[in-house]
Design an enzyme around this catalytic site. Structure first.
Site, PDB file in Angstrom:
ATOM      1  N   LYS A 174      -2.270  17.976  46.119  1.00 33.17           N
ATOM      2  CA  LYS A 174      -1.256  17.382  45.229  1.00 33.17           C
ATOM      3  C   LYS A 174      -1.903  16.722  44.007  1.00 33.17           C
ATOM      4  O   LYS A 174      -1.494  16.959  42.865  1.00 33.17           O
ATOM      5  CB  LYS A 174      -0.426  16.341  45.997  1.00 33.17           C
ATOM      6  N   ASP A 208      -0.093   9.070  45.194  1.00 30.41           N
ATOM      7  CA  ASP A 208      -0.161   8.592  46.574  1.00 30.41           C
ATOM      8  C   ASP A 208       1.151   7.960  47.025  1.00 30.41           C
ATOM      9  O   ASP A 208       1.824   8.480  47.916  1.00 30.41           O
ATOM     10  CB  ASP A 208      -1.314   7.616  46.756  1.00 30.41           C
ATOM     11  N   HIS A 222       5.346   9.327  50.201  1.00 34.91           N
ATOM     12  CA  HIS A 222       3.961   9.758  50.006  1.00 34.91           C
ATOM     13  C   HIS A 222       3.967  11.054  49.193  1.00 34.91           C
ATOM     14  O   HIS A 222       4.563  12.054  49.595  1.00 34.91           O
ATOM     15  CB  HIS A 222       3.274  10.002  51.352  1.00 34.91           C
TER      16      HIS A 222
END
Length: 303
Positions: free
Chosen positions: A159, A177, A138
């Site tokens: 992020k 993701d 992730h």
């Protein structure tokens, strides 16, 4: 474990099927192709029988020059090991005897117009990636000035927003993701997307965006070698010191150590700029330059 079949190879390189049409489901378990040279003269101690067998001009010319009895012996000794398939390069002809044995042993016989060396390079590259051990992480993967970076952190830490800022500065998105990491060598990890998320970036308050449509094709690239692992964390007072040089840290993925850096987030802090600095500093270190060593030399010399 990843799985590649003979049919996958046929589809990838538009190969002509000469024999063994019913055996396209056969698995290709090894990542490198093999040219059976020594095996044709009877030496099998190191025969890579689980690899794709490629027959170039040298091998086919050698077989053509043998007597029928000798040729049957040489080919028979190889097909009994049941390799995944044979691929004949340069559209070579006169393969009736090869077809005969492949049909009898249910081994696919394929043909390509490509030169032998070029085909070997292409199939080795394809199989190395397709069969590489992999894991999903992730995070976000970006390419900053040619340097692959994995951005990690808790959900909502920023992020994707950091990746978006980097893209606007001319860098490239690889995956958002879900980052698929492939081990293609003893010290090499490739980062890529899972196919479904290709080119997409999820931004809070905005939603899903296609970076190639927004910023052009240069905003995205399919894969990159990951050389930096950067963790984005929330700001903590006195948690990080302003040392001249931080002790090296690493994160391990599939037994490959990747340099690790923690960057704390705070309103107004240019996180994307710090990621750029980390990437450029890593590159300078690979060239043998250390800012700390340079600074200490200046102090010692009195400059």
């Amino acid at each position: 474990m990843n799985f590649v079949t003979v049919q996958d190879l046929v589809n990838r390189f538009q190969l002509e099927v000469l024999a063994g049409e019913k055996e396209m489901h056969r698995a290709i378990p090894k990542p490198r192709a093999h040219r059976p040279g020594l095996e044709f003269v009877g030496y099998f101690d190191f025969f890579s029988h689980a690899h794709v067998q490629v027959l170039g001009s040298k091998e086919i010319t050698y077989l053509h020059k043998l007597s029928e009895e000798e040729r049957n012996l040489r080919i028979g000794n190889i097909v009994k090991y049941h390799p995944p398939c044979f691929v004949v390069t340069r559209n070579q002809e006169g393969l009736k005897y090869l077809k005969k044995y492949c049909e009898e042993e249910n081994i696919p016989l394929l043909r390509t117009a490509e030169p032998t060396t070029k085909f070997l390079d292409m199939v080795d590259t394809y199989l190395a990636k397709a069969l590489a051990p992999e894991m999903a992480v992730h995070g976000v993967c970006v390419n900053v000035s040619g340097i692959g970076i994995l951005l990690r952190g808790k959900s909502g830490v920023g992020k994707s927003e950091t990746a978006h800022t980097l893209i606007r500065r001319g860098h490239r998105l690889v995956a958002d993701d879900i980052v698929v990491m492939k081990k293609t060598g003893p010290e090499t990890i490739l980062g890529t997307h899972n196919g479904k998320s290709k080119e997409f970036l999820a931004l809070r308050s905005i939603g899903l965006v296609n970076v190639s449509r927004l910023y052009g094709r240069k905003a995205f690239q399919d894969e990159t070698r990951i050389v930096l692992d950067i963790e984005l964390t929330r700001w903590q007072e006195n948690a990080l010191n302003n040392d001249l040089e931080l002790e090296p840290k690493f994160t391990e993925y599939m037994d490959v150590r990747i340099p690790h850096i923690e960057i704390q987030l705070q309103p107004g802090r240019d996180v994307a700029g710090l990621v750029e600095a980390a990437a450029n500093n890593w590159y300078l270190r690979q060239q043998g330059y250390s800012a700390v060593e340079d600074f200490m030399k200046r102090l010692e010399s009195g400059e």
